[in-house]
Design an enzyme around this catalytic site. Structure first.
Site, PDB file in Angstrom:
ATOM      1  N   CYS A 170      -4.739  12.467  12.871  1.00 43.10           N
ATOM      2  CA  CYS A 170      -5.516  11.225  12.882  1.00 43.10           C
ATOM      3  C   CYS A 170      -5.255  10.524  14.213  1.00 43.10           C
ATOM      4  O   CYS A 170      -4.604  11.051  15.102  1.00 43.10           O
ATOM      5  CB  CYS A 170      -5.110  10.340  11.709  1.00 43.10           C
ATOM      6  SG  CYS A 170      -3.421   9.789  11.821  1.00 43.10           S
ATOM      7  N   LYS A 201       0.852  -1.206   0.000  1.00 45.39           N
ATOM      8  CA  LYS A 201       0.000   0.000   0.000  1.00 45.39           C
ATOM      9  C   LYS A 201       0.882   1.250   0.000  1.00 45.39           C
ATOM     10  O   LYS A 201       0.668   2.173  -0.782  1.00 45.39           O
ATOM     11  CB  LYS A 201      -0.888   0.022   1.229  1.00 45.39           C
ATOM     12  CG  LYS A 201      -1.542   1.361   1.535  1.00 45.39           C
ATOM     13  CD  LYS A 201      -2.402   1.341   2.779  1.00 45.39           C
ATOM     14  CE  LYS A 201      -1.662   1.590   4.058  1.00 45.39           C
ATOM     15  NZ  LYS A 201      -1.386   2.996   4.380  1.00 45.39           N
ATOM     16  N   ARG A 221      -8.842  -0.440   4.608  1.00 44.00           N
ATOM     17  CA  ARG A 221      -8.064   0.637   3.964  1.00 44.00           C
ATOM     18  C   ARG A 221      -6.679   0.135   3.579  1.00 44.00           C
ATOM     19  O   ARG A 221      -6.103   0.583   2.602  1.00 44.00           O
ATOM     20  CB  ARG A 221      -7.911   1.807   4.937  1.00 44.00           C
ATOM     21  CG  ARG A 221      -9.155   2.571   5.231  1.00 44.00           C
ATOM     22  CD  ARG A 221      -8.837   3.810   6.008  1.00 44.00           C
ATOM     23  NE  ARG A 221      -7.710   4.513   5.402  1.00 44.00           N
ATOM     24  CZ  ARG A 221      -7.102   5.564   5.968  1.00 44.00           C
ATOM     25  NH1 ARG A 221      -7.501   6.018   7.121  1.00 44.00           N
ATOM     26  NH2 ARG A 221      -6.106   6.164   5.365  1.00 44.00           N
TER      27      ARG A 221
HETATM   28  C1  EPZ Z   1       4.276   7.179   6.267  1.00 49.06           C
HETATM   29  O1  EPZ Z   1       3.480   8.208   6.825  1.00 49.06           O
HETATM   30  C2  EPZ Z   1       3.391   5.950   6.177  1.00 49.06           C
HETATM   31  N1  EPZ Z   1       2.254   6.235   5.304  1.00 49.06           N
HETATM   32  C3  EPZ Z   1       2.877   5.585   7.575  1.00 49.06           C
HETATM   33  O2  EPZ Z   1       2.103   4.386   7.455  1.00 49.06           O
HETATM   34  C4  EPZ Z   1       4.091   5.311   8.460  1.00 49.06           C
HETATM   35  O3  EPZ Z   1       3.649   5.009   9.765  1.00 49.06           O
HETATM   36  C5  EPZ Z   1       5.000   6.556   8.485  1.00 49.06           C
HETATM   37  O4  EPZ Z   1       5.384   6.899   7.131  1.00 49.06           O
HETATM   38  C6  EPZ Z   1       6.259   6.358   9.303  1.00 49.06           C
HETATM   39  O5  EPZ Z   1       7.018   5.371   8.787  1.00 49.06           O
HETATM   40  C7  EPZ Z   1       2.437   6.150   3.960  1.00 49.06           C
HETATM   41  O6  EPZ Z   1       3.522   5.886   3.487  1.00 49.06           O
HETATM   42  C8  EPZ Z   1       1.217   6.386   3.111  1.00 49.06           C
HETATM   43  P1  EPZ Z   1       6.271  10.573   8.236  1.00 49.06           P
HETATM   44  P2  EPZ Z   1       4.022   9.731   6.788  1.00 49.06           P
HETATM   45  O7  EPZ Z   1       6.176  11.839   7.495  1.00 49.06           O
HETATM   46  O8  EPZ Z   1       4.908   9.940   5.655  1.00 49.06           O
HETATM   47  C9  EPZ Z   1       6.980  13.806  11.616  1.00 49.06           C
HETATM   48  C10 EPZ Z   1       0.190   3.055   7.748  1.00 49.06           C
HETATM   49  O9  EPZ Z   1      -0.252   2.539   8.789  1.00 49.06           O
HETATM   50  N2  EPZ Z   1       6.826  14.780  10.532  1.00 49.06           N
HETATM   51  O10 EPZ Z   1       7.356   9.615   7.904  1.00 49.06           O
HETATM   52  O11 EPZ Z   1       2.852  10.633   6.949  1.00 49.06           O
HETATM   53  C11 EPZ Z   1       5.698  13.019  11.895  1.00 49.06           C
HETATM   54  O12 EPZ Z   1       4.877  13.712  12.822  1.00 49.06           O
HETATM   55  C12 EPZ Z   1       0.691   4.487   7.772  1.00 49.06           C
HETATM   56  O13 EPZ Z   1       0.294   2.465   6.635  1.00 49.06           O
HETATM   57  C13 EPZ Z   1       7.114  16.125  10.790  1.00 49.06           C
HETATM   58  O14 EPZ Z   1       7.479  16.502  11.888  1.00 49.06           O
HETATM   59  O15 EPZ Z   1       4.873   9.804   8.129  1.00 49.06           O
HETATM   60  C14 EPZ Z   1       6.236  11.739  12.478  1.00 49.06           C
HETATM   61  O16 EPZ Z   1       6.511  11.921  13.843  1.00 49.06           O
HETATM   62  C15 EPZ Z   1       0.430   5.153   9.120  1.00 49.06           C
HETATM   63  N3  EPZ Z   1       6.967  17.031   9.767  1.00 49.06           N
HETATM   64  C16 EPZ Z   1       7.536  11.507  11.729  1.00 49.06           C
HETATM   65  O17 EPZ Z   1       7.899  12.791  11.197  1.00 49.06           O
HETATM   66  C17 EPZ Z   1       6.585  16.647   8.514  1.00 49.06           C
HETATM   67  O18 EPZ Z   1       6.491  17.506   7.613  1.00 49.06           O
HETATM   68  C18 EPZ Z   1       7.437  10.513  10.586  1.00 49.06           C
HETATM   69  O19 EPZ Z   1       6.317  10.900   9.804  1.00 49.06           O
HETATM   70  C19 EPZ Z   1       6.303  15.278   8.285  1.00 49.06           C
HETATM   71  C20 EPZ Z   1       6.444  14.364   9.308  1.00 49.06           C
END
Ligand code: EPZ
Length: 446
Positions: A122, A27, A405
């Site tokens: 979320c 996914k 999902r």
């Molecule tokens: C991706 O989400 C995945 N989703 C998530 O999987 C996964 O848990 C996550 O990466 C972490 O590995 C998809 O790939 C569609 P991040 P993403 O940006 O990219 C902080 C699932 O269950 N952050 O890597 O949205 C954030 O708050 C989903 O399949 C900032 O501070 O996550 C977090 O603490 C859930 N500023 C950390 O970085 C930003 O601009 C990692 O988030 C972006 C993120």
């Protein structure tokens, strides 16, 4: 979801899982790759894209953005741009599925303009996008936020040196947005503190198949030499490592023995190491992993961190396993410190869990006892299904639209391995307690 009536799963627990099952496509690789097709000036055919509601949501959004998506007879997703005019990704769709935000970089790079709703938070915590915007601004985009929408413009993006380091490590979809945008920027871009996840490597390989020039995939420093145009491609998405981990943990919890085929074991090294520490017997071949768990697991440690460490998307499932492990297991989530909505529901099944901030200590019990539980997000739902498979008696898991999902027919796959899971509409599932008086085994001190 079955109309306005929510679906749930009734699980008869205590049945060990045996047999062989094939992993679906990833996914979290398919979604950014689909978003990146906005960059392509030719038709794209994607194979091994799983049938999920998140995929359908993004296909709907791409339709609003002038891309036609349809599945052919072989189940491959064919995507072609028919109109480059639209640039609005509305709140209803982006709010429904956060990964829709991955259209921002490709829209900006290919059409010079994007209006994308802020995705919102979320159940697993607040989900900022500041690093996405920082990276795109560094490439020369003019960005402002109005009434909950990102409005971004750029005649032509230009290469830059960008760090995507955040407080909890790199950003996965932030790396996707910036890398995809840089593919069409003028000049050279270096992204430091880039995400190393296999899903980002897969996106980079897809972009290179379109004609991009990207190096350093899988490392923290990605180098992109911008090109003038990207063509079409036929591309196969990698297998889903999170689904694979979920299936293996299901077998471990039920003390069964399964084989998962069509996988890339090197995507799961730290998860396999943790399952080994928990007492599982593992056999790894180039495209398959076998797991047997002859007796109750041993306590273990699992600290969710950026790849290649334990994925945060497996933290809840490992907590379910820990609830049956002999001894005290220690888990933490250093990526999403609030990702513990599953704890209260596991406790309702009899787990003994103490959460402090981004850490939790789980004292294993001999068995869990089935009851009704409600899931809050995709991976919490998977964790509760796994707990229901191991629990004595019947467990009803509500909110399984979360599951659909991100998992392709997980209940069918588990039933093929011997599980006893029925899907029902919520009003059919008489609460377990009403079937028999609650015997109070552990009276609470007055
Ligand atoms: C991706 O989400 C995945 N989703 C998530 O999987 C996964 O848990 C996550 O990466 C972490 O590995 C998809 O790939 C569609 P991040 P993403 O940006 O990219 C902080 C699932 O269950 N952050 O890597 O949205 C954030 O708050 C989903 O399949 C900032 O501070 O996550 C977090 O603490 C859930 N500023 C950390 O970085 C930003 O601009 C990692 O988030 C972006 C993120």
């Amino acid at each position: 979801m079955n109309g306005c009536v929510r679906q749930c799963m009734r699980i008869t627990g205590g049945v060990p899982l045996f047999g062989t099952v094939r992993a679906s496509g990833s996914k979290n690789a398919a979604l950014p790759i689909m978003a990146a097709t906005i960059l392509a000036d030719g038709p794209v055919t994607l194979s091994r894209v799983p049938n999920l509601t998140d995929i359908d949501t993004l296909a709907l959004l791409l339709g609003h953005l002038g891309l036609e998506t349809k599945r052919d007879a072989a189940g491959r997703l064919r995507i072609a741009t028919v109109d480059r005019g639209p640039t609005l990704a509305n709140h209803e769709l982006v709010g429904r599925m956060r990964a829709s935000f991955c259209v921002l970089g490709p829209l900006l790079a290919r059409r010079g303009r994007a209006i994308v709703s802020l995705p919102g938070g979320c159940a697993i915590g607040c989900r900022p996008v500041d690093l996405h915007l920082k990276g795109l601004a560094a490439l020369g985009a003019e960005i402002c936020i109005e009434r909950g929408y990102i409005i971004a413009r750029a005649e032509r993006l230009r290469g830059a040196r960008i760090s995507l380091a955040g407080p909890h490590g790199p950003t996965v979809t932030g790396t996707a947005n910036v890398m995809a945008a840089a593919a069409l920027a003028r000049g050279h871009t270096t992204i430091t503190a880039a995400a190393r996840e296999p899903e980002i490597v897969d996106l980079g390989r897809f972009l290179n198949a379109l004609g991009a020039k990207i190096e350093g995939l899988g490392t923290s420093t990605i180098d992109v030499t911008g090109v003038e145009q990207l063509g079409g491609a036929d591309y196969q998405v990698i297998p889903d490592r999170i689904e694979t981990a979920t299936l293996l943990i299901a077998a471990a919890m039920t003390r069964g023995s399964i084989q998962v085929t069509g996988v890339v074991p090197s995507h799961l090294t730290t998860v396999l190491r943790t399952l080994d520490a928990a007492g599982a017997t593992l056999e790894v071949a180039p495209d398959r992993i076998s797991l047997a768990m002859p007796e109750n697991p041993r306590a273990f440690k699992a600290m969710a961190r950026p790849y290649p460490r334990i994925p945060t998307d497996v933290q809840a499932q490992l907590m379910s396993l820990a609830s049956l492990a002999r001894g005290r297991s220690r888990l933490a989530d250093h990526i999403f410190p609030e990702r513990f909505q599953h704890v209260a529901e596991l406790i309702r099944l009899g787990a003994v869990i103490e959460r402090r901030g981004d850490r939790a200590t789980v004292t294993g019990v001999d068995s869990l006892t089935g009851t009704e539980v409600t899931s809050s997000d995709l991976r919490a739902c998977a964790a509760l299904v796994l707990a229901g498979l191991a629990a004595r008696g019947t467990t009803v898991v509500r909110g399984i639209d979360h599951l659909d999902r991100g998992y392709e027919q997980l209940d069918a796959k588990l039933n093929k391995l011997g599980a006893r899971i029925e899907r029902m509409t919520d009003n059919e599932s008489a609460p377990c307690e009403r079937r028999r008086p609650l015997a109070c085994h552990s009276p609470v001190a007055a």
